[in-house]
Design a protein around this motif. Sequence first.
Motif, PDB file in Angstrom:
ATOM      1  N   UNK A 124      33.914  39.367  38.052  1.00 60.62           N
ATOM      2  CA  UNK A 124      33.486  39.273  36.660  1.00 60.62           C
ATOM      3  C   UNK A 124      33.667  37.848  36.156  1.00 60.62           C
ATOM      4  N   UNK A 125      33.213  37.627  34.937  1.00 60.93           N
ATOM      5  CA  UNK A 125      33.242  36.285  34.369  1.00 60.93           C
ATOM      6  C   UNK A 125      34.649  35.775  34.137  1.00 60.93           C
ATOM      7  N   UNK A 126      35.627  36.686  34.053  1.00 58.73           N
ATOM      8  CA  UNK A 126      37.007  36.263  33.789  1.00 58.73           C
ATOM      9  C   UNK A 126      37.669  35.658  35.014  1.00 58.73           C
ATOM     10  N   UNK A 127      37.081  35.842  36.183  1.00 57.26           N
ATOM     11  CA  UNK A 127      37.661  35.317  37.419  1.00 57.26           C
ATOM     12  C   UNK A 127      37.256  33.855  37.576  1.00 57.26           C
ATOM     13  N   UNK A 128      38.226  32.957  37.448  1.00 51.96           N
ATOM     14  CA  UNK A 128      37.936  31.527  37.575  1.00 51.96           C
ATOM     15  C   UNK A 128      38.238  31.018  38.978  1.00 51.96           C
ATOM     16  N   UNK A 129      38.166  31.913  39.975  1.00 55.08           N
ATOM     17  CA  UNK A 129      38.394  31.490  41.354  1.00 55.08           C
ATOM     18  C   UNK A 129      37.352  30.464  41.770  1.00 55.08           C
ATOM     19  N   UNK A 130      37.693  29.530  42.656  1.00 51.06           N
ATOM     20  CA  UNK A 130      36.710  28.556  43.129  1.00 51.06           C
ATOM     21  C   UNK A 130      35.607  29.241  43.916  1.00 51.06           C
ATOM     22  N   UNK A 131      34.522  28.506  44.152  1.00 49.51           N
ATOM     23  CA  UNK A 131      33.392  29.062  44.892  1.00 49.51           C
ATOM     24  C   UNK A 131      33.856  29.631  46.223  1.00 49.51           C
ATOM     25  N   UNK A 132      33.372  30.807  46.535  1.00 52.35           N
ATOM     26  CA  UNK A 132      33.761  31.439  47.783  1.00 52.35           C
ATOM     27  C   UNK A 132      32.908  32.671  48.035  1.00 52.35           C
ATOM     28  N   UNK A 133      33.182  33.340  49.160  1.00 51.40           N
ATOM     29  CA  UNK A 133      32.386  34.482  49.580  1.00 51.40           C
ATOM     30  C   UNK A 133      33.270  35.609  50.062  1.00 51.40           C
ATOM     31  N   UNK A 134      32.826  36.821  49.816  1.00 50.64           N
ATOM     32  CA  UNK A 134      33.384  38.000  50.474  1.00 50.64           C
ATOM     33  C   UNK A 134      32.425  38.347  51.606  1.00 50.64           C
ATOM     34  N   UNK A 135      32.963  38.465  52.804  1.00 47.69           N
ATOM     35  CA  UNK A 135      32.145  38.649  53.999  1.00 47.69           C
ATOM     36  C   UNK A 135      32.348  40.066  54.522  1.00 47.69           C
ATOM     37  N   UNK A 136      31.263  40.771  54.891  1.00 46.05           N
ATOM     38  CA  UNK A 136      31.399  42.186  55.241  1.00 46.05           C
ATOM     39  C   UNK A 136      32.121  42.481  56.552  1.00 46.05           C
ATOM     40  N   UNK A 137      32.384  41.476  57.391  1.00 48.36           N
ATOM     41  CA  UNK A 137      32.995  41.731  58.701  1.00 48.36           C
ATOM     42  C   UNK A 137      34.159  40.787  58.939  1.00 48.36           C
ATOM     43  N   UNK A 138      35.183  40.882  58.093  1.00 50.38           N
ATOM     44  CA  UNK A 138      36.408  40.123  58.320  1.00 50.38           C
ATOM     45  C   UNK A 138      37.276  40.906  59.300  1.00 50.38           C
ATOM     46  N   UNK A 139      37.730  40.245  60.339  1.00 51.86           N
ATOM     47  CA  UNK A 139      38.502  40.885  61.404  1.00 51.86           C
ATOM     48  C   UNK A 139      39.783  41.490  60.838  1.00 51.86           C
ATOM     49  N   UNK A 140      40.072  42.719  61.223  1.00 51.30           N
ATOM     50  CA  UNK A 140      41.283  43.397  60.742  1.00 51.30           C
ATOM     51  C   UNK A 140      42.496  43.135  61.629  1.00 51.30           C
ATOM     52  N   UNK A 171      23.920  23.079  29.293  1.00 51.75           N
ATOM     53  CA  UNK A 171      24.006  24.460  29.758  1.00 51.75           C
ATOM     54  C   UNK A 171      22.610  25.067  29.793  1.00 51.75           C
ATOM     55  N   UNK A 172      22.229  25.609  30.950  1.00 52.49           N
ATOM     56  CA  UNK A 172      20.922  26.249  31.104  1.00 52.49           C
ATOM     57  C   UNK A 172      21.021  27.748  30.873  1.00 52.49           C
ATOM     58  N   UNK A 173      21.961  28.418  31.547  1.00 50.40           N
ATOM     59  CA  UNK A 173      22.173  29.857  31.410  1.00 50.40           C
ATOM     60  C   UNK A 173      23.649  30.127  31.164  1.00 50.40           C
ATOM     61  N   UNK A 174      23.934  31.080  30.279  1.00 48.52           N
ATOM     62  CA  UNK A 174      25.306  31.485  29.989  1.00 48.52           C
ATOM     63  C   UNK A 174      25.370  33.006  30.037  1.00 48.52           C
ATOM     64  N   UNK A 175      26.289  33.509  30.848  1.00 47.78           N
ATOM     65  CA  UNK A 175      26.523  34.950  30.916  1.00 47.78           C
ATOM     66  C   UNK A 175      27.896  35.245  30.301  1.00 47.78           C
ATOM     67  N   UNK A 176      27.910  36.078  29.288  1.00 44.92           N
ATOM     68  CA  UNK A 176      29.125  36.361  28.530  1.00 44.92           C
ATOM     69  C   UNK A 176      29.694  37.712  28.964  1.00 44.92           C
ATOM     70  N   UNK A 177      30.965  37.715  29.403  1.00 46.19           N
ATOM     71  CA  UNK A 177      31.690  38.950  29.765  1.00 46.19           C
ATOM     72  C   UNK A 177      30.932  39.800  30.775  1.00 46.19           C
ATOM     73  N   UNK A 178      30.171  39.167  31.665  1.00 49.49           N
ATOM     74  CA  UNK A 178      29.440  39.939  32.662  1.00 49.49           C
ATOM     75  C   UNK A 178      30.390  40.385  33.773  1.00 49.49           C
TER      76      UNK A 178
END
Length: 322
Positions: A210-226, A102-109
Amino acid sequence: MTPSPCREARREARRRAREAVFGASPGRPADRPPLNALSGTVLDASPHLLVLAAGGTEVRLAMSETTKVWHGGRGGLAALRPGRSVVVRRGERGLSGGAAVADRIWVDIARVAGTILACGRDAVEVDMGAHRRRTHVAIPPHALGQVLVRHPRLEPGYLIDLICVGSPDGPRAVRPGTAQPGYRADALAAPEPAAPVQGVLRGTATWFGDAADEAPDGAAYPAVDSEGSAGGCADAPSGCVPFPYLSVGSEVTVHNACGGRAATVPVVECGCAAARFCDRCVDCDASPRGRIVELTPAAFAGLGGDLDAGCFNASVRVEGPW
């Protein structure tokens, strides 16, 4: 949150169809792969070993004297209490005794970014967008001065971005995640209608959640078609960058312009709140204005971003037609 088998199958089918028509996306020779990063819950910790529950399995990570722990600032072994949520980034030194180091650990961020709805002497109420909850953020006295330096207008209608640490009573602000834009959230100037849409976007990459979200790697994109089932929200602002419209499940390649790492990740939700921030990142140089992607904490850390710093200069390439 674990992606459904149906969604994974659709994503793989889209990838194969895209490559059949357009060919495989050429890689950038200078890009380095992302580091291994994950979110989990602390089961046990000692000076030499961290044990996590992550993705339904037990993960063991070696620790050394160079492992850095963040818990609202500098932390140590005492911050790694069982039950706390962490984001861990493995270093480049590979394996030590059969366990990843482990190089970096962020707790409850945690991160809270959005529009101020109400504010008091020591707290703010923030609307984080149509796809996220409203939340109440405490601002302790020791953090208030730093927050006010970069967010002088703690008034309803203005934007705010805070790096926080979790607590039983909700998130507590530690420091600002960015400088406050000088305009109200509803006064963002949209791009000119004739502004060209680029295949490679350049600007700022941030992270959300936050750190509690164990979702897989992903992105929120600012222009998702409505429209239809693309997954966007109808009242999303256009942002200050001319974006191509995408749908949830599309893929984007995110390149860290400061660290040289890149990864292709799926769009997992609409990042309409990010579209309101027409700011810059100065991680290694001043980026062009505009937040072009928000990443899950593990994806951001894996690309070399430090969660407590909040951003890195980025380019985003849309994989395939839009």
